[in-house]
Design a protein around this motif. Structure first.
Motif, PDB file in Angstrom:
ATOM      1  N   GLU A   1       3.374  53.204  21.389  1.00 27.84           N
ATOM      2  CA  GLU A   1       4.560  52.723  20.683  1.00 27.84           C
ATOM      3  C   GLU A   1       5.836  53.230  21.345  1.00 27.84           C
ATOM      4  O   GLU A   1       5.880  54.344  21.837  1.00 27.84           O
TER       5      GLU A   1
ATOM      6  N   THR B   1      -3.151  52.613  21.092  1.00 31.32           N
ATOM      7  CA  THR B   1      -1.879  51.962  20.791  1.00 31.32           C
ATOM      8  C   THR B   1      -0.737  52.845  21.285  1.00 31.32           C
ATOM      9  O   THR B   1      -0.672  54.022  20.959  1.00 31.32           O
TER      10      THR B   1
ATOM     11  N   THR C   1      10.437  49.927  18.442  1.00 33.33           N
ATOM     12  CA  THR C   1       9.371  49.275  17.694  1.00 33.33           C
ATOM     13  C   THR C   1       8.377  48.544  18.594  1.00 33.33           C
ATOM     14  O   THR C   1       7.397  47.983  18.093  1.00 33.33           O
TER      15      THR C   1
ATOM     16  N   THR D   1       5.256  47.712  20.790  1.00 30.68           N
ATOM     17  CA  THR D   1       3.879  48.206  20.700  1.00 30.68           C
ATOM     18  C   THR D   1       3.031  47.536  21.764  1.00 30.68           C
ATOM     19  O   THR D   1       3.098  46.317  21.946  1.00 30.68           O
TER      20      THR D   1
END
Length: 238
Positions: free
Chosen positions: A112, A110, A202, A204
């Motif tokens: 970000e 992930t 924010t 992702t």
């Protein structure tokens, strides 16, 4: 220009926020003593002298001989170019001397933040060898047009699915309706990245080299291309 934005960019070249403030003061005001810099910035004299010494050490300011001593900012293009040259030498050294890396994991990573996501996208484009499939809004593709042109110039098959025309030579372009700020990227049928690209902290995205996930995304893009082609056919028959 917003001063906070300038400070942020200077900090990207290794300055602390306080050093960046001192550098900007020198840049705007010319040759100043530490006392004068303190008055201009509101920073304590003890911190000013420490910060000015740091600027001199990193090659961002000159210490002018005289009584009292004065400081002057090194031209910003000269300072930045010197830092870039030094970083490139360090990069080459690390590339030659780092221990052998293990194979990249096939799992999911992930990523970000808009900046981190864009950096990963650019790294993926730069490492592509055979083909790139990229579905993204035109406004985002415009921001990476130089890297797309570079890929096309390396004779890599470049397929773009977007909502706006983009001037990149040797590209296969599929135009679709206005789309959300999302990306789907496949590199050499081996690595994929998908997620949000709204330009926010924010944002992702998911990055993976997992074969099943790659195949799922490939099928999704195939279906998107088919729908675009069907739409063109229907419009042509009206």
């Amino acid at each position: 220009m917003d001063e906070a934005y300038l400070l942020e960019k200077l900090m990207g070249f290794g300055m602390t926020r306080q050093e960046a403030s001192l550098y900007l003061c020198l840049y705007k005001r010319g040759r100043l003593t530490g006392y004068e810099v303190s008055k201009q910035t509101g920073i304590s004299r003890s911190n000013v002298y420490g910060g000015l010494s740091g600027l001199v050490e990193m090659g961002a300011a000159y210490l002018m001989e005289g009584s009292p001593s004065k400081y002057a900012a090194v031209p910003v293009d000269e300072f930045c170019s010197s830092k870039i040259r030094a970083l490139m030498k360090d990069r080459d050294f690390l590339a030659e001397n780092m221990p052998a890396a293990t194979d990249a994991p096939d799992g999911y990573i992930t990523i970000e933040g808009a900046s981190n996501i864009k950096n990963k996208i650019l790294a993926m484009l730069g490492k592509a060898e055979y083909r790139i499939y990229l579905s993204a809004p035109g406004i985002f593709l415009k921001s990476i047009q130089e890297e797309l042109e570079d890929a096309a110039g390396r004779n890599i098959k470049l397929v773009l699915i977007t909502d706006k025309e983009i001037e990149v030579k040797n590209v296969i372009l599929y135009l679709t309706d206005k789309r959300e700020m999302q990306i789907r990227l496949i590199i050499d049928s081996m690595y994929v990245l998908t997620g949000d690209i709204e330009g926010k902290k924010t944002d992702t995205c998911l990055y993976s080299g997992q074969k099943n996930f790659v195949n799922v995304l490939k099928e999704a893009l195939r279906n998107e291309i088919k729908l675009i082609e069907i739409g063109k056919g229907e419009n042509g028959n009206e």
